[in-house]
Design a protein around this motif. Sequence first.
Motif, PDB file in Angstrom:
ATOM      1  N   UNK A  91       1.078  -1.133   0.131  1.00 34.08           N
ATOM      2  CA  UNK A  91      -0.013   0.010  -0.025  1.00 34.08           C
ATOM      3  C   UNK A  91       0.944   1.294  -0.169  1.00 34.08           C
ATOM      4  N   UNK A  92       0.308   2.165  -0.762  1.00 30.71           N
ATOM      5  CA  UNK A  92       1.014   3.453  -0.738  1.00 30.71           C
ATOM      6  C   UNK A  92       1.153   4.360   0.530  1.00 30.71           C
ATOM      7  N   UNK A  93       2.058   5.103   1.005  1.00 35.47           N
ATOM      8  CA  UNK A  93       2.257   5.657   2.295  1.00 35.47           C
ATOM      9  C   UNK A  93       1.019   6.434   2.418  1.00 35.47           C
ATOM     10  N   UNK A  94       0.558   7.129   1.344  1.00 35.59           N
ATOM     11  CA  UNK A  94      -0.655   8.156   1.535  1.00 35.59           C
ATOM     12  C   UNK A  94      -1.834   7.267   1.642  1.00 35.59           C
ATOM     13  N   UNK A  95      -1.984   6.184   1.311  1.00 37.87           N
ATOM     14  CA  UNK A  95      -3.294   5.319   1.383  1.00 37.87           C
ATOM     15  C   UNK A  95      -3.152   4.736   3.037  1.00 37.87           C
ATOM     16  N   UNK A  96      -2.045   4.449   3.511  1.00 38.39           N
ATOM     17  CA  UNK A  96      -1.886   4.010   4.942  1.00 38.39           C
ATOM     18  C   UNK A  96      -2.094   5.223   5.724  1.00 38.39           C
ATOM     19  N   UNK A  97      -1.787   6.327   5.489  1.00 38.92           N
ATOM     20  CA  UNK A  97      -1.976   7.425   6.202  1.00 38.92           C
ATOM     21  C   UNK A  97      -3.723   7.653   6.433  1.00 38.92           C
ATOM     22  N   UNK A 132      -9.612   4.916  11.089  1.00 34.28           N
ATOM     23  CA  UNK A 132      -9.694   4.520  12.101  1.00 34.28           C
ATOM     24  C   UNK A 132      -9.683   5.308  13.372  1.00 34.28           C
ATOM     25  N   UNK A 133      -8.640   6.473  13.542  1.00 35.42           N
ATOM     26  CA  UNK A 133      -8.795   7.363  14.520  1.00 35.42           C
ATOM     27  C   UNK A 133     -10.010   8.119  14.511  1.00 35.42           C
ATOM     28  N   UNK A 170     -11.752   1.368   1.794  1.00 35.20           N
ATOM     29  CA  UNK A 170     -11.058   0.831   2.839  1.00 35.20           C
ATOM     30  C   UNK A 170     -11.912  -0.001   3.898  1.00 35.20           C
ATOM     31  N   UNK A 171     -12.974   0.499   4.194  1.00 33.47           N
ATOM     32  CA  UNK A 171     -13.982  -0.370   4.848  1.00 33.47           C
ATOM     33  C   UNK A 171     -15.302  -0.303   4.112  1.00 33.47           C
ATOM     34  N   UNK A 172     -15.691  -1.271   3.236  1.00 37.04           N
ATOM     35  CA  UNK A 172     -16.931  -1.294   2.525  1.00 37.04           C
ATOM     36  C   UNK A 172     -18.205  -1.767   3.557  1.00 37.04           C
ATOM     37  N   UNK A 173     -18.015  -2.534   4.416  1.00 38.25           N
ATOM     38  CA  UNK A 173     -19.017  -2.828   5.732  1.00 38.25           C
ATOM     39  C   UNK A 173     -18.924  -2.031   6.967  1.00 38.25           C
ATOM     40  N   UNK A 174     -19.947  -1.609   7.744  1.00 39.85           N
ATOM     41  CA  UNK A 174     -19.705  -1.034   8.983  1.00 39.85           C
ATOM     42  C   UNK A 174     -18.919  -2.022   9.892  1.00 39.85           C
ATOM     43  N   UNK A 175     -19.125  -3.240   9.709  1.00 33.21           N
ATOM     44  CA  UNK A 175     -18.643  -4.198  10.646  1.00 33.21           C
ATOM     45  C   UNK A 175     -17.012  -4.138  10.477  1.00 33.21           C
ATOM     46  N   UNK A 176     -16.421  -4.285   9.347  1.00 31.75           N
ATOM     47  CA  UNK A 176     -15.178  -4.165   8.971  1.00 31.75           C
ATOM     48  C   UNK A 176     -14.543  -2.739   9.849  1.00 31.75           C
TER      49      UNK A 176
END
Length: 220
Positions: free
Chosen positions: A16-22, A28-29, A61-67
């Motif tokens: 994954x690219x650095x900007x994608x990880x950021x 998540x934060x 990044x998170x297609x489902x809320x559960x993810x």
Amino acid sequence: MTSTPGTAPARRVPRPRADALRNRERIVTAAREMFVEFGSQVPYDEVARRAGVGNATLYRNFPERADLVHEVVLSLMGRVIEVAERAAEEQGDSFAALRRFVHGAADERVGALCPMLEGTFDKDHPDLIAERDRLEEAVRGLVDRAQRAGRLRADVGVGDLMVALSQLTRPLPGTGCASLDQFAHRHLRIFLDGLEAPARSELPGKAATLEDLRRDSCSS
């Protein structure tokens, strides 16, 4: 890269690219903050706005809320584990280490974990089990150390500590986090005073382990 004769060369999995990880970390934060404040059903577009990303990035990044809930729970558990480990490393007094952990976990709003684990959440996901085991080991180390030093009453267990911590850091129905902040550390201090040895009374029943809590939860 080499390959065995007669076989197709192994495909390199792109990192994954650095900007994608950021962006993922920012999502998540933001979600952790908003889930703690408003519950895990907060609208996705509000999470994206706080994270400073577009809705498409959030859904990618998170297609489902559960993810997203799964990732937030792992993040929150990781932060609480870090609180426990730092308390053990940096506090020479065993009960001071336990006290530091309890108040630090309260600051992370560990009580918000319980509502997020309800419903269809996969409590037996391998990632979650691994973090749960790390958390149990870290907290058990603090409890055992304080009991060996004679600073913590002998008739309490890790389960007792975590139940009280969870309950005392959950907002009352109809109140917000501001109300919680006003009272949580005060009530935790009262609770901790009751844990110090020598004990002033005899507790009913037996010390609770985290295995007891999981067994009771499964049977209810």
